[in-house]
Write a protein that holds these residues in place. Structure first.
Motif, PDB file in Angstrom:
ATOM      1  N   ARG A  36       0.962  -1.213   0.029  1.00 62.75           N
ATOM      2  CA  ARG A  36      -0.171  -0.013   0.042  1.00 62.75           C
ATOM      3  C   ARG A  36       0.978   1.115   0.089  1.00 62.75           C
ATOM      4  NH1 ARG A  36      -3.760   0.745   5.122  1.00 62.75           N
ATOM      5  NH2 ARG A  36      -3.674   3.002   4.426  1.00 62.75           N
ATOM      6  N   ARG A  44       4.621   0.325   1.823  1.00 60.06           N
ATOM      7  CA  ARG A  44       4.650  -0.721   2.870  1.00 60.06           C
ATOM      8  C   ARG A  44       3.987  -1.859   2.559  1.00 60.06           C
ATOM      9  NH1 ARG A  44       1.709   2.295   7.655  1.00 60.06           N
ATOM     10  NH2 ARG A  44       0.411   2.911   5.963  1.00 60.06           N
ATOM     11  N   ILE A  46       2.284  -5.430   2.632  1.00 57.64           N
ATOM     12  CA  ILE A  46       1.091  -5.918   3.438  1.00 57.64           C
ATOM     13  C   ILE A  46       1.193  -7.387   3.839  1.00 57.64           C
ATOM     14  CG2 ILE A  46      -1.364  -6.286   3.551  1.00 57.64           C
ATOM     15  CD1 ILE A  46      -1.597  -3.919   1.376  1.00 57.64           C
ATOM     16  N   LYS A  57       3.087 -12.790   6.272  1.00 52.67           N
ATOM     17  CA  LYS A  57       2.457 -11.415   6.656  1.00 52.67           C
ATOM     18  C   LYS A  57       3.921 -10.314   6.473  1.00 52.67           C
ATOM     19  CE  LYS A  57      -0.533 -12.499  10.291  1.00 52.67           C
ATOM     20  NZ  LYS A  57      -0.795 -12.513  11.759  1.00 52.67           N
ATOM     21  N   GLU A  59       4.854  -5.936   6.741  1.00 51.63           N
ATOM     22  CA  GLU A  59       4.818  -4.824   7.832  1.00 51.63           C
ATOM     23  C   GLU A  59       3.379  -4.568   8.399  1.00 51.63           C
ATOM     24  OE1 GLU A  59       6.620  -1.491   6.012  1.00 51.63           O
ATOM     25  OE2 GLU A  59       6.537  -0.391   7.648  1.00 51.63           O
ATOM     26  N   VAL A  60       2.501  -4.573   7.630  1.00 48.31           N
ATOM     27  CA  VAL A  60       1.209  -3.938   7.746  1.00 48.31           C
ATOM     28  C   VAL A  60      -0.033  -4.926   7.492  1.00 48.31           C
ATOM     29  CG1 VAL A  60       1.603  -1.504   7.884  1.00 48.31           C
ATOM     30  CG2 VAL A  60       1.085  -2.462   5.739  1.00 48.31           C
ATOM     31  N   ASN A  62      -2.723  -6.128   9.082  1.00 50.55           N
ATOM     32  CA  ASN A  62      -4.215  -6.309   9.887  1.00 50.55           C
ATOM     33  C   ASN A  62      -5.126  -5.845   9.010  1.00 50.55           C
ATOM     34  OD1 ASN A  62      -2.502  -7.269  12.033  1.00 50.55           O
ATOM     35  ND2 ASN A  62      -2.527  -5.390  13.216  1.00 50.55           N
ATOM     36  N   SER A  84      -9.387   3.811   7.581  1.00 49.08           N
ATOM     37  CA  SER A  84      -7.852   3.665   7.588  1.00 49.08           C
ATOM     38  C   SER A  84      -7.081   2.962   6.162  1.00 49.08           C
ATOM     39  CB  SER A  84      -7.317   3.198   8.752  1.00 49.08           C
ATOM     40  OG  SER A  84      -7.778   1.707   9.036  1.00 49.08           O
ATOM     41  N   GLN A  85      -8.348   2.192   5.758  1.00 49.06           N
ATOM     42  CA  GLN A  85      -7.584   1.413   4.379  1.00 49.06           C
ATOM     43  C   GLN A  85      -7.816   2.237   3.083  1.00 49.06           C
ATOM     44  OE1 GLN A  85      -9.865  -2.141   5.610  1.00 49.06           O
ATOM     45  NE2 GLN A  85      -8.091  -3.288   5.948  1.00 49.06           N
TER      46      GLN A  85
END
Lengths: 115, 114
Positions: A36, A44, A46, A57, A59-60, A62, A84-85
Motif C-alpha cells: 500500500r 509498505r 502488506i 505477513k 509490515e502492515v 492487519n 484507514s484502509q
C-alpha cells in the motif's frame, strides 16, 4: 506484454463492506507481493507470497487476507473495510533465485476509498 | 534494521535544469541499491541500480553512484525534461531467502515545468 495486471483500478467502499483485489502476472515469477502507498509513508508491504502455496505477513497485515491461487494469481481481500484502509494498492512480482537481489515488477495500482 | 532516507519534495524545476535527489541509507554489510520511478497513474518501475561500492548506475540520462563512505546513492540528471515528472523512490533490496525484502524511501515527487 501484459506483465502484472491488477483489477479494479478504482473502488469506493462503505465502512464494513468487503472486497477482493485481483492480481495476475504472466512472467512465471515465483514471488508476489501486495503493497500500500500512502502520502509521506512510501510503500509498505502488506503480504507476500514467496512461492506458490505459501503466504506470509509483511509490515502492515492487519485487516487483510491473501490467497495465492496459483503461480500466476495473488489476491488481496478486505473483509470489513475501514477508512484507514483508504490507499493506493500495488501488486508486484519478482523472480527469486540464488544471488540477486531481483527487481520488482509492479501493476498500475488500485485506488481505494473507504467512506 | 535497514532504512532509506530521502526528501519528500515536491521538487519543482524548469526544463533543462540540473536535478539532484538525495538518498542515504543505513544497512549492515554491502547492500545493492536501486532507484525506482513512478510515472503518473502507473506502478513503479526500476530506473537504475548499483550492486557494489563505487558502481554507477545509469539509464535514460539519470545516474547514481554508490558511495559507501557516505552511505549515499544520490540520483542526478544533467538536463530534465517535462516527461521526467514523476515520483522517484530510492530502495534497498535484499534477497531474503524466499522473497525480495525491499526497504523503500518515502518517494520524491519531481515536477518539471516548461
Amino acid at each position: 506484454n501484459a506483465g502484472v495486471t491488477q483489477t479494479p483500478k478504482f473502488q469506493v467502499l462503505k465502512t464494513g463492506q468487503s472486497m477482493t483485489l485481483q492480481c495476475a502476472q504472466d512472467m512465471n515469477h515465483n514471488s508476489m507481493y501486495w503493497y500500500r502507498q500512502d502520502p509521506g509513508m512510501g510503500l509498505r508491504l502488506i503480504y507476500y507470497s514467496a512461492s506458490e502455496g505459501t503466504t506470509d505477513k509483511g509490515e502492515v497485515p492487519n485487516g487483510y487476507n491473501v490467497s495465492r491461487l496459483n503461480k500466476r494469481e495473488f489476491s488481496l481481500r478486505l473483509e470489513s473495510a475501514a477508512p484507514s484502509q483508504t490507499s493506493v494498492y500495488f501488486c508486484a512480482s519478482s523472480y527469486n533465485r540464488e544471488g540477486g537481489p531481483e527487481k520488482l515488477f509492479f501493476g498500475s495500482g488500485t485506488q481505494l476509498s473507504v467512506l | 534494521g535497514n532504512s532509506v532516507t530521502q526528501m519528500e519534495g515536491p521538487v519543482t524545476l524548469s526544463e533543462e535544469a540540473f536535478l539532484t535527489i538525495n538518498c542515504t541509507y543505513t544497512a549492515t554489510g554491502y547492500p545493492s541499491l536501486f532507484w525506482y520511478v513512478q510515472y503518473p497513474g502507473e506502478g513503479l518501475q526500476l530506473l537504475l541500480k548499483a550492486t557494489k561500492a563505487d558502481d554507477k548506475g545509469s539509464n535514460k540520462g539519470f545516474e547514481a553512484t554508490y558511495r559507501k563512505e557516505t552511505t549515499s546513492f544520490h540520483l542526478e540528471k544533467g538536463s530534465v525534461q517535462v516527461s521526467d515528472s514523476a515520483v522517484y523512490f530510492c530502495a534497498l533490496p535484499l534477497n531474503s531467502g524466499g522473497y525480495q525484502k525491499v526497504t523503500f524511501g518515502i518517494g520524491t515527487k519531481l515536477q518539471v515545468i516548461p
